[in-house]
Design an enzyme around this catalytic site. Structure first.
Site, mmCIF file in Angstrom:
data_model
loop_
_atom_site.group_PDB
_atom_site.id
_atom_site.type_symbol
_atom_site.label_atom_id
_atom_site.label_comp_id
_atom_site.label_asym_id
_atom_site.label_seq_id
_atom_site.Cartn_x
_atom_site.Cartn_y
_atom_site.Cartn_z
ATOM 1 N N GLN A 110 146.654 15.973 3.434
ATOM 2 C CA GLN A 110 145.870 16.723 4.416
ATOM 3 C C GLN A 110 146.798 17.464 5.384
ATOM 4 O O GLN A 110 147.980 17.145 5.495
ATOM 5 C CB GLN A 110 144.932 15.762 5.165
ATOM 6 C CG GLN A 110 143.963 15.083 4.194
ATOM 7 C CD GLN A 110 142.934 14.208 4.881
ATOM 8 O OE1 GLN A 110 142.504 14.488 5.981
ATOM 9 N NE2 GLN A 110 142.517 13.145 4.204
ATOM 10 N N LYS A 126 148.183 15.788 14.197
ATOM 11 C CA LYS A 126 147.074 15.655 13.247
ATOM 12 C C LYS A 126 145.823 16.168 13.946
ATOM 13 O O LYS A 126 145.401 15.613 14.967
ATOM 14 C CB LYS A 126 146.877 14.188 12.822
ATOM 15 C CG LYS A 126 147.921 13.723 11.817
ATOM 16 C CD LYS A 126 147.536 12.396 11.172
ATOM 17 C CE LYS A 126 148.592 11.967 10.172
ATOM 18 N NZ LYS A 126 148.310 10.663 9.570
ATOM 19 N N GLU A 147 141.322 12.029 7.362
ATOM 20 C CA GLU A 147 142.136 11.278 8.329
ATOM 21 C C GLU A 147 141.608 11.612 9.719
ATOM 22 O O GLU A 147 141.190 12.736 9.976
ATOM 23 C CB GLU A 147 143.602 11.683 8.201
ATOM 24 C CG GLU A 147 144.218 11.217 6.891
ATOM 25 C CD GLU A 147 145.719 11.456 6.832
ATOM 26 O OE1 GLU A 147 146.340 11.616 7.898
ATOM 27 O OE2 GLU A 147 146.251 11.486 5.720
ATOM 28 N N ALA A 231 155.189 10.801 18.180
ATOM 29 C CA ALA A 231 156.636 11.030 18.280
ATOM 30 C C ALA A 231 157.259 10.831 16.895
ATOM 31 O O ALA A 231 156.964 9.851 16.219
ATOM 32 C CB ALA A 231 157.241 10.039 19.273
ATOM 33 N N LEU A 232 158.098 11.780 16.488
ATOM 34 C CA LEU A 232 158.747 11.639 15.180
ATOM 35 C C LEU A 232 159.871 10.609 15.267
ATOM 36 O O LEU A 232 160.528 10.470 16.301
ATOM 37 C CB LEU A 232 159.321 12.975 14.713
ATOM 38 C CG LEU A 232 158.330 14.020 14.182
ATOM 39 C CD1 LEU A 232 159.085 15.159 13.501
ATOM 40 C CD2 LEU A 232 157.340 13.433 13.197
ATOM 41 N N LEU A 233 160.103 9.918 14.172
ATOM 42 C CA LEU A 233 161.236 8.998 14.079
ATOM 43 C C LEU A 233 162.502 9.827 13.867
ATOM 44 O O LEU A 233 162.430 11.006 13.516
ATOM 45 C CB LEU A 233 161.015 8.042 12.903
ATOM 46 C CG LEU A 233 159.896 7.016 13.118
ATOM 47 C CD1 LEU A 233 159.603 6.262 11.826
ATOM 48 C CD2 LEU A 233 160.249 6.032 14.227
ATOM 49 N N ASP A 299 143.863 2.195 3.356
ATOM 50 C CA ASP A 299 144.790 3.147 2.731
ATOM 51 C C ASP A 299 146.250 2.799 3.028
ATOM 52 O O ASP A 299 147.001 3.631 3.518
ATOM 53 C CB ASP A 299 144.450 4.558 3.257
ATOM 54 C CG ASP A 299 145.265 5.643 2.569
ATOM 55 O OD1 ASP A 299 145.538 5.501 1.372
ATOM 56 O OD2 ASP A 299 145.619 6.642 3.230
ATOM 57 N N GLU A 304 157.468 1.407 5.319
ATOM 58 C CA GLU A 304 158.883 1.788 5.356
ATOM 59 C C GLU A 304 159.683 0.842 6.237
ATOM 60 O O GLU A 304 159.129 0.184 7.125
ATOM 61 C CB GLU A 304 159.031 3.229 5.889
ATOM 62 C CG GLU A 304 158.451 4.268 4.956
ATOM 63 C CD GLU A 304 158.704 5.704 5.432
ATOM 64 O OE1 GLU A 304 159.543 5.909 6.340
ATOM 65 O OE2 GLU A 304 158.052 6.606 4.883
ATOM 66 N N ASP A 319 151.182 6.286 9.440
ATOM 67 C CA ASP A 319 149.976 6.849 8.803
ATOM 68 C C ASP A 319 148.767 5.943 8.941
ATOM 69 O O ASP A 319 148.423 5.196 8.021
ATOM 70 C CB ASP A 319 150.227 7.113 7.299
ATOM 71 C CG ASP A 319 150.768 8.506 7.067
ATOM 72 O OD1 ASP A 319 150.666 9.333 7.992
ATOM 73 O OD2 ASP A 319 151.288 8.770 5.984
#
Length: 403
Positions: A110, A126, A147, A231-233, A299, A304, A319
């Site tokens: 998506q 998102k 989502e 926030a991105l890793l 889902d 990780e 996610d």
């Protein structure tokens, strides 16, 4: 504040093992200036190779933006500390900082966008696809559901209340599609998908394997659109992550069942399989199953870990957009790892028992946590009430195991 009282409770003050340099994701000299490569990536380098140096404070660390401090703080045991003075600033930045670039994130089923801020921080956006009170139809398969942006926000706060702290910080945000996406995107494919709807609203649909078409376009009112900003890793070039297939992964097929759904002794073979045959990996997976059951998220096919820490570290709960889709149904199959293995961390069990009592009732704590978000109310009331009911079912499952 009930939340403040919860975080003062002894069960939320169990000390971590000592964090040595080998337990840190990044070993940084706080006196060294750090700079950001001007390539637009979130890669950072020491000042000896710097193209652009941040202004100095008492120590260079004082001048780092909140997202960089968040990255530097990650260690073997936690994504961020329990009492993280940085968290309000980081959530505020995600919700309000000016967006200088927005491009579509490749992959995934998506539409998602990567937003960049003036301080080189980046967030995963998102967009809102359906309203708070719209339940997933019972005839939908879990893998064909939308989502939800509000599920990402609620999942972060729930994960924190459970003291897992394995979901990167997420904030709700109202984005101006015209100014903050269309006018600044350098993504030519994305740029081609903008249009004005018959109702006069600004819409776009991007490119992806599902739900990227005129019929599934995301439209503003007239150009305001809600979404979650996560926030991105750290860039994978700086901190490699390993992706693991969950042993309790679903079949993602309309009629086939997975092995765990057919074999009641499935856990015995999982316990013999590395990395579940030693350490706390299986218990961490059961923690994740409990989080997913409380949210109703079916889902969870992968999880990780940071490669640097090997098998002795926490799981990243990424996610979570398919959570909080149905409040009127409790999907017991999500609890299969707990029910089949009859194992749970003592600390998790004691905290769950605490969250089922006054004044620490789970629904009340999450309601308080979400009230501070820009998009409050984040969850419809029936979803909050469902949390207490589901928590009762988790405790009943543990009781059954104990019996």
């Amino acid at each position: 504040s009930k939340l403040a009282a919860l975080f003062e409770h002894p069960l939320y003050n169990i000390p971590l093992p000592e964090v040595t340099d080998k337990d840190k994701l990044f070993v940084v000299n706080p006196m060294e200036k750090f700079s950001l490569r001007s390539s637009g990536s979130d890669e950072w380098v020491s000042s000896s190779k710097a193209e652009m140096v941040l202004p100095t404070g008492k120590t260079a660390y004082d001048t780092y933006p909140a997202w960089l401090k968040f990255h530097i703080g990650i260690n073997r045991y936690e994504l961020y500390p329990r009492r993280d003075p940085l968290m309000p600033t980081l959530l505020q930045d995600l919700a309000t900082m000016r967006i200088v670039s927005s491009v579509q994130k490749s992959g995934g089923t998506q539409l998602k966008l990567i937003m960049t801020f003036p301080n080189y921080g980046q967030a995963l956006f998102k967009p809102m696809k359906q309203s708070r009170d719209q339940e997933t139809p019972r005839d939908f398969f879990y893998f064909s559901d939308f989502e939800r942006h509000n599920a990402e926000i609620a999942a972060f706060h729930l994960d924190r209340i459970l003291d897992f702290r394995r979901i990167p910080p997420v904030s709700g945000r109202l984005v101006n599609i015209t100014r903050e996406i269309r006018d600044i995107t350098t993504d030519k494919k994305l740029a081609k998908t903008f249009f004005i709807s018959p109702a006069g609203n600004v819409c776009f649909y991007g490119e992806c394997s599902y739900y990227c078409s005129t019929e599934h376009a995301l439209c503003g009112k007239p150009d305001q659109l809600e979404g979650s900003m996560a926030a991105l890793l750290p860039d994978k070039a700086l901190a490699k992550r390993r992706s693991w297939c969950s042993p309790w992964r679903r079949s993602y097929h309309k009629s086939k069942k997975a092995e765990w759904e057919l074999n009641p002794n499935y856990c015995a073979q999982v316990r013999r399989t590395p990395p579940y045959d030693s350490g706390h990996r299986l218990l961490d997976l059961i923690d994740m199953a409990i989080l997913d059951f409380l949210m109703g998220n079916m889902d969870r096919h992968h999880y990780e870990t940071f490669e640097k820490f090997g098998n002795d570290t926490f799981l990243l709960h990424l996610d979570n957009g398919r959570g909080f889709g149905t409040h009127s149904h409790d999907e017991m199959s999500i609890l299969a790892p707990l029910q089949q293995c009859c194992s749970i961390k003592k600390s998790t069990y004691l905290r769950l028992r605490l969250l089922a009592t006054e004044p620490y009732r789970l629904s009340q704590l999450l309601r308080e946590a979400l009230a501070a978000d820009r998009l409050a109310p984040v969850l419809a009331e029936p979803h909050l009430r469902a949390l207490d009911r589901r928590l009762g079912k988790v405790l009943a499952a543990v009781g059954h195991c104990l019996a």
